[in-house]
Design an enzyme around this catalytic site. Structure first.
Site, short mmCIF file in Angstrom:
data_model
loop_
_atom_site.label_atom_id
_atom_site.label_comp_id
_atom_site.label_asym_id
_atom_site.label_seq_id
_atom_site.Cartn_x
_atom_site.Cartn_y
_atom_site.Cartn_z
N LYS A 164 4.49 -9.09 -2.75
CA LYS A 164 5.56 -8.30 -3.36
C LYS A 164 6.82 -8.14 -2.51
O LYS A 164 7.43 -7.08 -2.47
CB LYS A 164 5.04 -6.90 -3.73
CG LYS A 164 3.92 -6.90 -4.74
CD LYS A 164 3.44 -5.49 -5.04
CE LYS A 164 2.57 -4.94 -3.92
NZ LYS A 164 1.88 -3.69 -4.30
N ASP A 199 -4.21 0.90 -4.33
CA ASP A 199 -3.72 1.74 -5.44
C ASP A 199 -4.61 1.64 -6.68
O ASP A 199 -4.77 2.62 -7.42
CB ASP A 199 -2.25 1.42 -5.79
CG ASP A 199 -1.99 -0.03 -6.12
OD1 ASP A 199 -2.87 -0.88 -5.83
OD2 ASP A 199 -0.91 -0.34 -6.65
MG MG Z 1 2.34 1.83 -6.86
#
Ligand code: MG
Ligand code: ADP
Length: 461
Positions: A164, A199
């Site tokens: 990312k 997450d």
């Molecule tokens: Mg997040």
């Protein structure tokens, strides 16, 4: 004119190459299930890392006390504190969001963790009267870190790679809890990291706290990933003792999934080749928020070059990678005005194309639709892959089992057409079982989840 015919041809080719008929989605789901088995069988057995989270118990609702959480995983990071009241639930929670300066995303580990620890220390300073740390106790933190980590225990793990848009080489292979702890010590912040969670794992924990039927979590945000509850004996690569619960949460790292069944285009191939992580995260690169707008930009570039889509010159701004963000794409895609004025103003503001015809604007909305639809339908196929792995994709004789998937992330939350398409595709794929499978938005579940896991693994229990 020839110009429109050429643009139309590029559009139709895109549509064909991005096609996701049901049969193809079933192949993708099957391939996902196969890779899940392979990733669980042996380390390195699959593109899917199927990482062991060391979370073998999910929140029960008995968690009590003041806990902090820190969520690092995209362009923003969040710090939060929550006062857990046992059976009384969450008494109070506060959070703050801090954006990460881009230079820190590609700098050194030291600088990034110093920045994070400093923001955390500042937040701790604002702790008010309605939060209660028992006297003599150290503050404890759940650390949500949304990059692939090889966990060594619940509260330690080494970074496998960045994704990312992050690339901080000296952090790869390091224990991220160690890095954070050292930065906190440098600042004199007295806090213990009690849990390190992805997450997806945090979202699963937060989702389960609210709903006992939650069995998996999926993130559709800057990136994409999923976690689910696996039976411990179905994890051949697990060498340790079987947990008492008989269960283990697996962080799939599904963003790295790839399969010959994925509909990939030339735009995807070049985007990947020019990315910070070529050859990696292929599923993520056709589904998630970091990339969807960029794919649209690349299609528009080709139209500008080969079909003079924007006239005789190519708008210089259009050449800038990532200038068209997914939220802008989403705004254009949702434009319901008869003259598509949102599309017009985005073209003007972002690409500095002052005048655009309705015909141009309509084509742009179509590109957004094709790219978003592919991503949404493939995410549904991924979820079907998990349900198949768990044997929850068919109706069981005389048994009523509900399966809830906790979903979170900015793409899912804000890109309505994406979300609706993902949900309707899942129904299409599930047929009769659809009524037993529920997709639930787990708002900020990952932070709460990390705090809950910190609570259930507190040093004071
Ligand atoms: Mg997040
Ligand atoms: P992260 O994944 O970075 O932890 P979020 O879950 O908040 O953070 O997701 C942020 C991502 O969601 C952004 O990078 C963007 O791609 C996407 N996003 C945010 N807002 C919108 C929107 N309005 N429309 C479409 N996508 C959005």
């Amino acid at each position: 004119s020839g110009r429109w015919a050429k643009a139309e041809a590029i559009l139709r080719e895109l549509e064909e190459k991005c096609g996701t008929p049901t049969a193809k989605l079933r192949q993708v789901a099957d391939a996902m299930t196969v890779e899940m088995h392979a990733g669980l069988a042996s380390e390195g057995g699959s593109k899917l890392k199927m990482l062991i989270s060391y979370v073998d118990n999910l929140p029960t609702g008995d968690e009590k006390g003041l806990f902090y959480a820190l969520d690092l995983g995209g362009t923003n990071f969040r710090v939060m504190r929550v006062q857990l009241g046992g059976k009384d639930g969450i008494m109070k929670q506060e959070f703050e969001e801090v954006s990460i300066p881009p230079h820190l995303m590609v700098g050194s580990s030291h600088e990034l963790f110093d920045f994070i620890a400093a923001a955390l220390a500042k937040f701790v300073d604002t702790e008010g009267e309605d939060f209660h740390l028992l006297p003599g106790r150290q503050r404890e933190l759940g650390f949500t870190f949304s990059f692939p980590v090889r966990q060594l225990s619940l509260a330690s793990g080494t970074l496998i790679k960045w994704t990312k848009g992050f690339l901080i080489e000296d952090a790869v292979g390091q224990d991220v809890v160690g890095e954070l702890t050292k930065a906190m010590e440098r600042l004199g912040l007295d806090m213990r990291v009690a849990a390190l969670v992805n997450d997806t794992v945090g979202t699963l924990a937060g989702g389960r706290y609210n709903n006992p039927d939650v069995i998996a979590a999926v993130i559709l945000g800057t990136g994409t990933n999923a976690a689910y509850v696996e039976r411990a004996h179905a994890i051949p690569k697990w060498q340790g003792l079987l947990p008492k619960s008989g269960e283990m949460v697996i962080n799939m790292e599904w963003g790295n999934f790839r399969s010959s069944h994925l509909p990939l285009t030339e735009y995807d191939q070049i985007l990947d080749a020019e990315s910070l992580n070529p050859g990696e995260q292929i599923f993520e690169k056709i589904i998630s928020g970091m990339y969807l707008g960029e794919i649209v930009r690349r299609v528009l570039c080709r139209m500008a070059e080969e079909a003079s889509f924007f006239g005789d010159t190519i708008p210089p701004k259009l050449k800038i990678p990532f200038i068209l963000r997914t939220p802008d794409m989403s705004a254009m895609h949702h434009d319901t005005s008869p003259d598509l004025k949102v599309v017009g103003s985005k073209l003007k503001d972002i690409l500095e194309v002052p005048n655009s015809s309705l015909k141009m604007r309509k084509i742009i909305v179509e590109i957004c639709d094709i790219v978003a639809t592919r991503g949404a339908r493939l995410s549904a196929a991924g979820i079907l892959g998990i349900l198949k792995k768990l044997g929850r994709d068919t109706v069981k004789e005389g048994e009523k089992q509900r399966s809830v998937i906790a979903l979170d992330g900015g793409l899912f939350e804000h890109y309505t057409k994406f979300r609706k398409c993902m949900e309707s595709t899942l129904k299409e794929l599930l047929g009769d079982v659809a009524e037993d499978i529920v997709v639930e938005h787990s708002n900020d579940g990952s932070g709460i989840g990390a705090a809950l896991l910190a609570a259930s693994h507190s040093q004071y229990l």
